[in-house]
Motif scaffolding. Structure first.
Motif, PDB file in Angstrom:
ATOM      1  N   ALA A 146      -0.101   4.286   2.133  1.00 25.48           N
ATOM      2  CA  ALA A 146       0.176   4.123   3.562  1.00 25.48           C
ATOM      3  C   ALA A 146       1.677   4.190   3.837  1.00 25.48           C
ATOM      4  O   ALA A 146       2.108   4.727   4.859  1.00 25.48           O
ATOM      5  N   ASN A 151       0.856  -1.177   0.000  1.00 27.83           N
ATOM      6  CA  ASN A 151       0.000   0.000   0.000  1.00 27.83           C
ATOM      7  C   ASN A 151       0.898   1.235   0.000  1.00 27.83           C
ATOM      8  O   ASN A 151       1.359   1.692   1.039  1.00 27.83           O
ATOM      9  N   ASP A 160      -2.618  -6.045   2.167  1.00 30.92           N
ATOM     10  CA  ASP A 160      -1.463  -5.152   2.287  1.00 30.92           C
ATOM     11  C   ASP A 160      -0.305  -5.984   2.822  1.00 30.92           C
ATOM     12  O   ASP A 160      -0.393  -6.570   3.897  1.00 30.92           O
ATOM     13  N   GLN A 218      -0.656  13.038   4.423  1.00 32.54           N
ATOM     14  CA  GLN A 218      -0.445  12.779   5.847  1.00 32.54           C
ATOM     15  C   GLN A 218       0.114  14.021   6.548  1.00 32.54           C
ATOM     16  O   GLN A 218      -0.300  14.361   7.648  1.00 32.54           O
TER      17      GLN A 218
END
Lengths: 337, 329
Positions: free
Chosen positions: B146, B143, B307, B187
């Motif tokens: 992420a 991912n 993931d 983020q």
């Protein structure tokens, strides 16, 4: 007495105007360089700091500049070399592997790189003269071939060798002249040597002759094919030197880097006033052309213009530079471009 | 009494032995799984293979791992896929090179009753992945969004929540490149408002020289630049070289890179680079095999998206087995 004075003055004036007319391509390019430089300096004074001029602008000119000098010789013959970018990657990979395998010192490594570059260039020359392939096709083929070989020989991995060879990282970053990166010194010395070759040697004379009128040059008994191979090989030597500089700048040989560099180099040559149709051009102009490109790109980065727009601006400036050059030549009655 | 006990023990032991050996049924035969990867020789794929084989050994399966010589050889890879389908293995794992071209081949596998799970890169399957799909059950992948977010958290921690940071991406068109950059940027914007992001720049194709030049210019233009995040190996290398050229002290500007490779690992060990995110190629291999074996043997339907994980590593944990197994030179 007074009459004498006026005569000399007008003679002097003629000389100056003759000089300006002859050199107008370079003068115009130099003027654009100064204008662009001044613009960025006003926008952000830090642009003109020595740290940026040496480490940013001049350093960024070294690799493309060396490739562009090499390809200038070729373009003056009326030819083209599309393989300079990927050949550079191939030379970098071969040099890295060889330097590691045989424990070569830095000087032998530099010479080896230039030699390999020269050989690759000679191959281009032979394809064009012996197999009678158009330069565009021959060098497109070697461009692809070199790209593949660089990936195969390196096993698709960067070759980290600069840290293992004493002095290799000093090729680019060292300072023989205080505060002046060696890579930039190499570029300038290579440009002066290139300019001498072009203007003071037989090779240079034939270089222009081949580009101006290939048939006439042949008829006058010049062994055109041999000289063409030599000129492509000379271009290759500059490619080899660029490969040495890039490995020093990166600390490693990157096998997948170089595609697209040939177009930046060719753009620098054209911006510098060399005709794509051959017969005309200067090394000084090419260096100025390469400087214009790196001043422009560095300046746009310093201004933090969004990257997509950076591409657009660079494209527009190339267009404008070449268009202005054409316009001036047409006015001067020059129909070759 | 003693004899009796021993007899009981013997019977129990026998029962134990036969108990494990008895149901030699289809459910426990060694499963044959073909993994068609994007490549074979590159260390990333070697790590995928190792993870797959380790997992297969645990679950009584056998792996046949194949991939073309270069990641451009889509046709070669599709031939391998077709050949695998013809062999009728128990299951197939597939990493898509031709994301659209491979869809008919995957349908052929499903028509032949061979379950397919994808790894690393999904093909453009029509509809939803799962048992109902005639394309694939799902995909095990990193991912990247992420992973980018983890880099952002680490960067913020290194800078104690404030300072100027530049993101240098390696592609504006490749999905992995976009996700790695945007994962970081979003983020930062969401969680670390003290960090000021400069305009994202791209060294297209991960060109180390362009990255170096971009970062040299950024260091001149921003004397207070505190951190750089590079989204692949080439960018990380270029950043390190830009630091060297500017004669920066190690750690003066924090640098978080991506992936590994000899030079980046050396830079992290020497302190020139702060750290990097690595994917878990071993995890990609292991999770793919686990999903397929469980599906074939127990009819456990795998998740459509798995993931496979990623790690942040720096000079401190670079030799930890969990990290080291996923790094390549």
């Amino acid at each position: 007495m007074s009459e004498d004075l006026t005569t000399t003055q007008s003679e002097g004036g003629n000389k100056v105007s003759a000089f300006v007319r002859r050199e107008i391509g370079r003068v115009a390019a130099l003027a654009s360089l100064v204008i662009i430089f001044t613009f960025f300096t006003i926008m952000r004074p830090v642009f003109a700091s020595w740290a940026n001029v040496s480490g940013g602008i001049l350093m960024s000119t070294t690799v493309i500049g060396l490739l562009a000098i090499g390809v200038t010789f070729v373009i003056i013959t009326g030819g083209i070399d599309l393989s300079v970018g990927t050949s550079m990657a191939l030379v970098a990979v071969i040099t890295g592997k060889t330097v590691m395998a045989y424990d070569l010192n830095v000087w032998t490594g530099i010479l080896f790189g230039m030699l390999v570059g020269g050989l690759l260039g000679a191959i281009n020359g032979l394809l064009i003269t012996v197999l009678k392939l158009p330069a565009f096709i021959a060098t497109l083929a070697t461009m692809k071939g070199a790209q593949g070989l660089a990936l195969i020989i390196s096993d698709m991995k960067p070759i980290l060798f600069a840290t293992d060879v004493e002095g290799w990282d000093q090729i680019a970053r060292g300072n023989i002249i205080p505060n002046f990166p060696n890579a930039v010194l190499i570029l300038f010395v290579a440009a002066i040597i290139g300019s001498l070759i072009l203007n003071k040697t037989v090779l240079g004379r034939y270089n222009f002759a081949i580009g101006s009128n290939l048939e006439a040059t042949k008829l006058s008994g010049v062994k055109v094919n041999r000289w063409l191979v030599a000129i492509y090989a000379l271009c290759g030597v500059y490619v080899g030197l660029a490969a040495v500089v890039i490995t020093s700048r990166l600390g490693s040989a990157q096998p997948d880097l170089g595609l697209g560099y040939e177009l930046e180099a060719i753009a620098a040559v054209i911006i510098g006033g060399t005709s794509l149709f051959g017969g005309k051009g200067t090394i000084g102009g090419t260096v100025i052309g390469a400087l214009i490109m790196s001043v422009l790109i560095n300046g746009l980065r310093i201004l933090e213009l969004q990257q997509e727009w950076q591409y657009v601006v660079v494209g527009a400036v190339i267009l404008f530079a070449v268009f202005a050059d054409n316009l001036r030549r047409r006015r001067a009655g020059d129909t070759t471009v | 009494m003693k004899k009796g006990l021993m007899a009981v023990a013997a019977v129990a032991a026998l029962a134990l032995v036969t108990g494990t050996a008895a149901p030699v049924t289809a459910a426990d035969k060694t499963l044959k799984i073909y993994l068609i990867s994007k490549g074979e020789t590159h260390q990333f794929w070697q790590a995928v293979k190792l993870g797959a084989e380790t997992q297969a050994k645990k679950m009584n399966a056998e792996i046949v791992f194949q991939g073309p010589a270069a990641e451009t050889m889509i046709d070669k890879q599709l031939e391998m896929l077709d050949a695998a389908i013809a062999v009728k293995p128990d299951a197939i794992g597939y990493a898509a090179l031709g994301t659209t071209q491979s869809v008919p081949n995957l349908k052929a596998a499903n028509d032949a009753g061979i379950p397919v799970y994808m790894f690393d890169t999904a093909a453009s399957c029509p509809g939803k992945l799962g048992v109902a799909s005639d394309c694939a059950l799902g995909v095990a992948y990193t991912n990247s969004t992420a992973a980018g977010a983890l880099a952002a958290d680490k960067m913020s921690a290194l800078l104690k929540g404030k300072g100027k940071v530049l993101v240098v991406g390696h592609s504006q068109t490749n999905q992995t490149g976009i996700d790695r950059a945007n994962g970081f940027i979003n983020q930062i914007k969401k969680k670390h408002k003290g960090i000021k992001l400069l305009k994202t720049q791209y060294a297209e194709g991960g060109d180390a020289l362009k990255a170096q030049e971009i970062i040299s210019a950024a260091l001149v233009a921003n004397k207070d630049l505190k951190g750089i995040y590079g989204t692949n190996e080439g960018v990380s290398i270029g950043a390190g070289q830009a630091f060297k050229a500017a004669k920066l002290k190690n750690g003066a500007v924090k640098l978080i890179g991506f992936d590994s490779g000899k030079q980046q690992i050396a830079n992290i060990k020497s302190g020139l680079q702060t750290g990097a995110i690595t994917q878990s190629p071993m995890g990609i291999g292991a999770k793919t095999v686990e999903a397929l074996v469980n599906y074939v043997r127990n009819k456990t339907v795998p998740k459509p998206l798995i993931d496979t994980g990623f790690y942040y590593y720096d000079a401190k944990n670079i030799s930890d087995p969990t990290v080291a197994g996923n790094l390549y030179e």
